[in-house]
Design a protein around this motif. Structure first.
Motif, PDB file in Angstrom:
ATOM      1  N   ILE A  44       0.965  -0.984  -0.174  1.00  0.00           N
ATOM      2  CA  ILE A  44       0.208  -0.105  -0.172  1.00  0.00           C
ATOM      3  C   ILE A  44       0.859   1.174   0.111  1.00  0.00           C
ATOM      4  O   ILE A  44       0.679   2.237  -0.753  1.00  0.00           O
ATOM      5  N   ASP A  45       1.848   1.134   0.838  1.00  0.00           N
ATOM      6  CA  ASP A  45       2.849   2.338   0.900  1.00  0.00           C
ATOM      7  C   ASP A  45       4.390   1.926   0.383  1.00  0.00           C
ATOM      8  O   ASP A  45       4.501   0.735   0.825  1.00  0.00           O
ATOM      9  N   ALA A  46       4.854   2.539  -0.360  1.00  0.00           N
ATOM     10  CA  ALA A  46       6.163   2.405  -0.864  1.00  0.00           C
ATOM     11  C   ALA A  46       7.342   2.702  -0.067  1.00  0.00           C
ATOM     12  O   ALA A  46       7.289   3.695   0.372  1.00  0.00           O
ATOM     13  N   PRO A  47       8.490   1.864   0.180  1.00  0.00           N
ATOM     14  CA  PRO A  47       9.366   2.268   1.090  1.00  0.00           C
ATOM     15  C   PRO A  47      10.465   3.015   0.333  1.00  0.00           C
ATOM     16  O   PRO A  47      10.465   3.183  -0.921  1.00  0.00           O
ATOM     17  N   THR A  48      11.194   3.878   1.153  1.00  0.00           N
ATOM     18  CA  THR A  48      12.194   5.003   0.417  1.00  0.00           C
ATOM     19  C   THR A  48      13.317   4.199   0.016  1.00  0.00           C
ATOM     20  O   THR A  48      14.410   4.662  -0.581  1.00  0.00           O
ATOM     21  N   GLY A  49      13.613   3.065   0.522  1.00  0.00           N
ATOM     22  CA  GLY A  49      14.897   2.359   0.453  1.00  0.00           C
ATOM     23  C   GLY A  49      14.681   0.860   1.114  1.00  0.00           C
ATOM     24  O   GLY A  49      13.674   0.364   1.598  1.00  0.00           O
ATOM     25  N   GLY A  50      15.667   0.310   0.860  1.00  0.00           N
ATOM     26  CA  GLY A  50      15.730  -1.149   1.193  1.00  0.00           C
ATOM     27  C   GLY A  50      15.361  -2.238  -0.095  1.00  0.00           C
ATOM     28  O   GLY A  50      14.947  -2.014  -0.824  1.00  0.00           O
ATOM     29  N   GLU A  51      15.064  -3.354   0.647  1.00  0.00           N
ATOM     30  CA  GLU A  51      14.484  -4.484  -0.220  1.00  0.00           C
ATOM     31  C   GLU A  51      13.422  -5.283   0.235  1.00  0.00           C
ATOM     32  O   GLU A  51      13.225  -5.673   1.493  1.00  0.00           O
ATOM     33  N   LEU A  52      12.479  -5.575  -0.580  1.00  0.00           N
ATOM     34  CA  LEU A  52      11.113  -6.251  -0.295  1.00  0.00           C
ATOM     35  C   LEU A  52      10.935  -7.401  -1.345  1.00  0.00           C
ATOM     36  O   LEU A  52      10.866  -7.314  -2.292  1.00  0.00           O
ATOM     37  N   LEU A  53      10.950  -8.792  -0.626  1.00  0.00           N
ATOM     38  CA  LEU A  53      10.813  -9.923  -1.616  1.00  0.00           C
ATOM     39  C   LEU A  53       9.491 -10.563  -1.045  1.00  0.00           C
ATOM     40  O   LEU A  53       9.369 -10.703   0.069  1.00  0.00           O
ATOM     41  N   ILE A  54       8.751 -10.919  -1.715  1.00  0.00           N
ATOM     42  CA  ILE A  54       7.314 -11.525  -1.589  1.00  0.00           C
ATOM     43  C   ILE A  54       7.399 -13.046  -2.472  1.00  0.00           C
ATOM     44  O   ILE A  54       7.417 -12.997  -3.643  1.00  0.00           O
ATOM     45  N   ASP A  55       7.141 -14.148  -1.959  1.00  0.00           N
ATOM     46  CA  ASP A  55       7.200 -15.401  -2.566  1.00  0.00           C
ATOM     47  C   ASP A  55       8.485 -15.407  -3.446  1.00  0.00           C
ATOM     48  O   ASP A  55       8.643 -15.834  -4.543  1.00  0.00           O
ATOM     49  N   GLY A  56       9.837 -15.004  -3.049  1.00  0.00           N
ATOM     50  CA  GLY A  56      10.927 -14.882  -3.692  1.00  0.00           C
ATOM     51  C   GLY A  56      10.977 -13.890  -5.042  1.00  0.00           C
ATOM     52  O   GLY A  56      12.108 -13.674  -5.757  1.00  0.00           O
ATOM     53  N   GLN A  57       9.853 -13.149  -5.136  1.00  0.00           N
ATOM     54  CA  GLN A  57       9.719 -12.196  -6.192  1.00  0.00           C
ATOM     55  C   GLN A  57      10.090 -10.810  -5.490  1.00  0.00           C
ATOM     56  O   GLN A  57       9.532 -10.366  -4.686  1.00  0.00           O
ATOM     57  N   ARG A  58      11.180 -10.147  -6.153  1.00  0.00           N
ATOM     58  CA  ARG A  58      11.522  -8.814  -5.730  1.00  0.00           C
ATOM     59  C   ARG A  58      10.634  -7.630  -6.202  1.00  0.00           C
ATOM     60  O   ARG A  58      10.055  -7.471  -7.111  1.00  0.00           O
ATOM     61  N   PRO A  66       2.511  -2.141  -8.007  1.00  0.00           N
ATOM     62  CA  PRO A  66       3.013  -3.264  -8.171  1.00  0.00           C
ATOM     63  C   PRO A  66       1.869  -3.996  -9.094  1.00  0.00           C
ATOM     64  O   PRO A  66       1.021  -3.647  -9.478  1.00  0.00           O
ATOM     65  N   GLY A  67       2.659  -5.061  -9.865  1.00  0.00           N
ATOM     66  CA  GLY A  67       1.824  -5.671 -11.072  1.00  0.00           C
ATOM     67  C   GLY A  67       0.894  -6.450 -10.491  1.00  0.00           C
ATOM     68  O   GLY A  67       0.759  -6.651  -9.290  1.00  0.00           O
ATOM     69  N   PRO A  68      -0.138  -6.929 -11.204  1.00  0.00           N
ATOM     70  CA  PRO A  68      -1.313  -7.492 -10.957  1.00  0.00           C
ATOM     71  C   PRO A  68      -0.914  -8.981 -10.189  1.00  0.00           C
ATOM     72  O   PRO A  68      -1.561  -9.638  -9.356  1.00  0.00           O
ATOM     73  N   ASP A  69       0.050  -9.524 -10.727  1.00  0.00           N
ATOM     74  CA  ASP A  69       0.656 -10.883 -10.406  1.00  0.00           C
ATOM     75  C   ASP A  69       1.096 -10.929  -8.944  1.00  0.00           C
ATOM     76  O   ASP A  69       0.758 -11.701  -8.053  1.00  0.00           O
ATOM     77  N   LEU A  70       1.879  -9.942  -8.615  1.00  0.00           N
ATOM     78  CA  LEU A  70       2.285  -9.550  -7.237  1.00  0.00           C
ATOM     79  C   LEU A  70       1.159  -9.189  -6.253  1.00  0.00           C
ATOM     80  O   LEU A  70       1.094  -9.552  -5.197  1.00  0.00           O
ATOM     81  N   LEU A  99     -12.101  -9.518  -7.970  1.00  0.00           N
ATOM     82  CA  LEU A  99     -12.099 -10.193  -9.162  1.00  0.00           C
ATOM     83  C   LEU A  99     -12.358  -9.382 -10.612  1.00  0.00           C
ATOM     84  O   LEU A  99     -11.703  -9.772 -11.582  1.00  0.00           O
ATOM     85  N   VAL A 100     -13.208  -8.438 -10.366  1.00  0.00           N
ATOM     86  CA  VAL A 100     -13.565  -7.713 -11.325  1.00  0.00           C
ATOM     87  C   VAL A 100     -12.429  -6.837 -11.949  1.00  0.00           C
ATOM     88  O   VAL A 100     -12.003  -6.740 -13.068  1.00  0.00           O
ATOM     89  N   ILE A 101     -11.627  -6.126 -10.966  1.00  0.00           N
ATOM     90  CA  ILE A 101     -10.321  -5.449 -11.181  1.00  0.00           C
ATOM     91  C   ILE A 101      -9.255  -6.205 -11.596  1.00  0.00           C
ATOM     92  O   ILE A 101      -8.676  -5.801 -12.571  1.00  0.00           O
ATOM     93  N   ASN A 102      -8.972  -7.433 -11.073  1.00  0.00           N
ATOM     94  CA  ASN A 102      -7.669  -8.077 -11.426  1.00  0.00           C
ATOM     95  C   ASN A 102      -7.948  -9.361 -12.305  1.00  0.00           C
ATOM     96  O   ASN A 102      -6.750  -9.893 -12.650  1.00  0.00           O
ATOM     97  N   THR A 103      -9.287  -9.729 -12.661  1.00  0.00           N
ATOM     98  CA  THR A 103      -9.264 -10.932 -13.564  1.00  0.00           C
ATOM     99  C   THR A 103     -10.093 -10.711 -14.527  1.00  0.00           C
ATOM    100  O   THR A 103     -11.061  -9.768 -14.732  1.00  0.00           O
ATOM    101  N   ASP A 104     -10.441 -11.732 -15.207  1.00  0.00           N
ATOM    102  CA  ASP A 104     -11.341 -11.702 -16.479  1.00  0.00           C
ATOM    103  C   ASP A 104     -12.225 -12.869 -16.226  1.00  0.00           C
ATOM    104  O   ASP A 104     -12.984 -13.220 -17.263  1.00  0.00           O
ATOM    105  N   ILE A 105     -12.555 -13.163 -14.961  1.00  0.00           N
ATOM    106  CA  ILE A 105     -13.621 -14.231 -14.565  1.00  0.00           C
ATOM    107  C   ILE A 105     -15.003 -13.894 -15.028  1.00  0.00           C
ATOM    108  O   ILE A 105     -15.339 -12.853 -14.700  1.00  0.00           O
ATOM    109  N   PRO A 106     -15.609 -14.642 -15.647  1.00  0.00           N
ATOM    110  CA  PRO A 106     -17.118 -14.505 -16.056  1.00  0.00           C
ATOM    111  C   PRO A 106     -17.777 -14.062 -14.548  1.00  0.00           C
ATOM    112  O   PRO A 106     -17.725 -14.662 -13.519  1.00  0.00           O
TER     113      PRO A 106
END
Length: 262
Positions: A44-58, A66-70, A99-106
């Motif tokens: 939600i907030d962006a850090p001004t420095g450092g490193e953040l990894l989620i599920d091994g993804q930087r 952030p991208g929709p996959d992240l 789901l409406v915002i992030n997917t194309d699910i019927p």
């Protein structure tokens, strides 16, 4: 006369990891930086420095968003269930919106997923067409948890999720979170100032003060032998809620008065 604005670092020098399927509790007094840290982890907030990894993804901290996959991997549950739900939206719309915002699910599949998720958090499918004001605080927090799970995240950031609830309702929501974690393999970052709640739900505990981690370890180690003065101060300031401890304290005082002939 104008003075240069003072820069305040809400979070600094914190280094930690959370094991998949486990719960890290972040503990500290108000203003310690724990909610700021939670919002950074939740993207939600962006850090001004450092490193953040989620599920091994930087995470690219310089990206505008952030991208929709992240985004689908990490979701947040906020403290106040009365303010986190749009009062003008029906519960079905609250749940299907991610789901409406992030997917194309019927649409039909979105509705089915939402009704199934309502059941998973202990509510009824027919609640789909009701409004937030028709639910209690505990039910609203269940809805907020359901919304957070709609994108099948691997990590939930929970910022004081039971502090606005009555004690009996707190226990129900904590049991729900434990069941969901076991069933879905979820990882939790759980922010709280309530040490009794932390003792119940946490696997690891990180104590922060003035934006810095002062102590970190397993729940058993932290509660059995807190080493940092700030941690010991937090423990000393926590009200005793254990019934047996209260009875023992009363009995000791009564015996002391009798011995003194009072």
């Amino acid at each position: 006369m104008f003075r240069r604005a003072k820069t305040v670092r809400a979070v600094k020098g914190i280094d930690f990891s959370v094991q998949k399927g486990k719960t890290l509790a972040i503990v500290g007094e108000s203003g310690s930086g724990k909610s700021t840290l939670a919002r950074i982890i939740a993207l939600i907030d962006a850090p001004t420095g450092g490193e953040l990894l989620i599920d091994g993804q930087r995470v690219d901290i310089n990206a505008s968003r952030p991208g929709p996959d992240l985004r689908s991997k990490v979701q947040m549950v906020f403290q106040n269930p009365y303010g986190s739900l749009n009062p003008r939206q029906k519960i079905g719309d609250v749940l299907t919106e991610p789901l409406v915002i992030n997917t194309d699910i019927p649409a039909a599949e979105r509705r089915d997923r939402a009704r199934a998720m309502l059941q998973k958090v202990g509510l009824m499918p027919e609640h789909y067409n009701r409004y937030p004001h028709m639910f209690s605080g505990g039910q609203r927090q269940r809805i907020a948890i359901a919304r957070a799970l709609m994108l099948n995240p691997s990590l939930l950031v929970l910022d004081e999720p039971v502090s606005a609830l009555d004690l009996s309702v707190q226990a129900q929501v904590l049991n729900l979170l434990a069941d969901l974690q076991e069933e879905m393999g979820l990882t939790y970052v759980f922010v709280s100032h309530d040490l009794s709640v932390v003792r119940y739900i946490a696997d690891e505990v990180m104590v922060i003060s003035e934006g810095e981690a002062v102590e970190q370890g397993s729940r058993e180690a932290i509660f059995a032998n807190p080493t940092h003065p700030y941690t010991r101060q937090l423990f000393a300031a926590t009200p005793v809620t254990d019934t047996q401890a209260i009875r023992a304290r009363v009995a000791r005082r009564k015996a002391a008065r009798q011995g003194a002939g009072v």
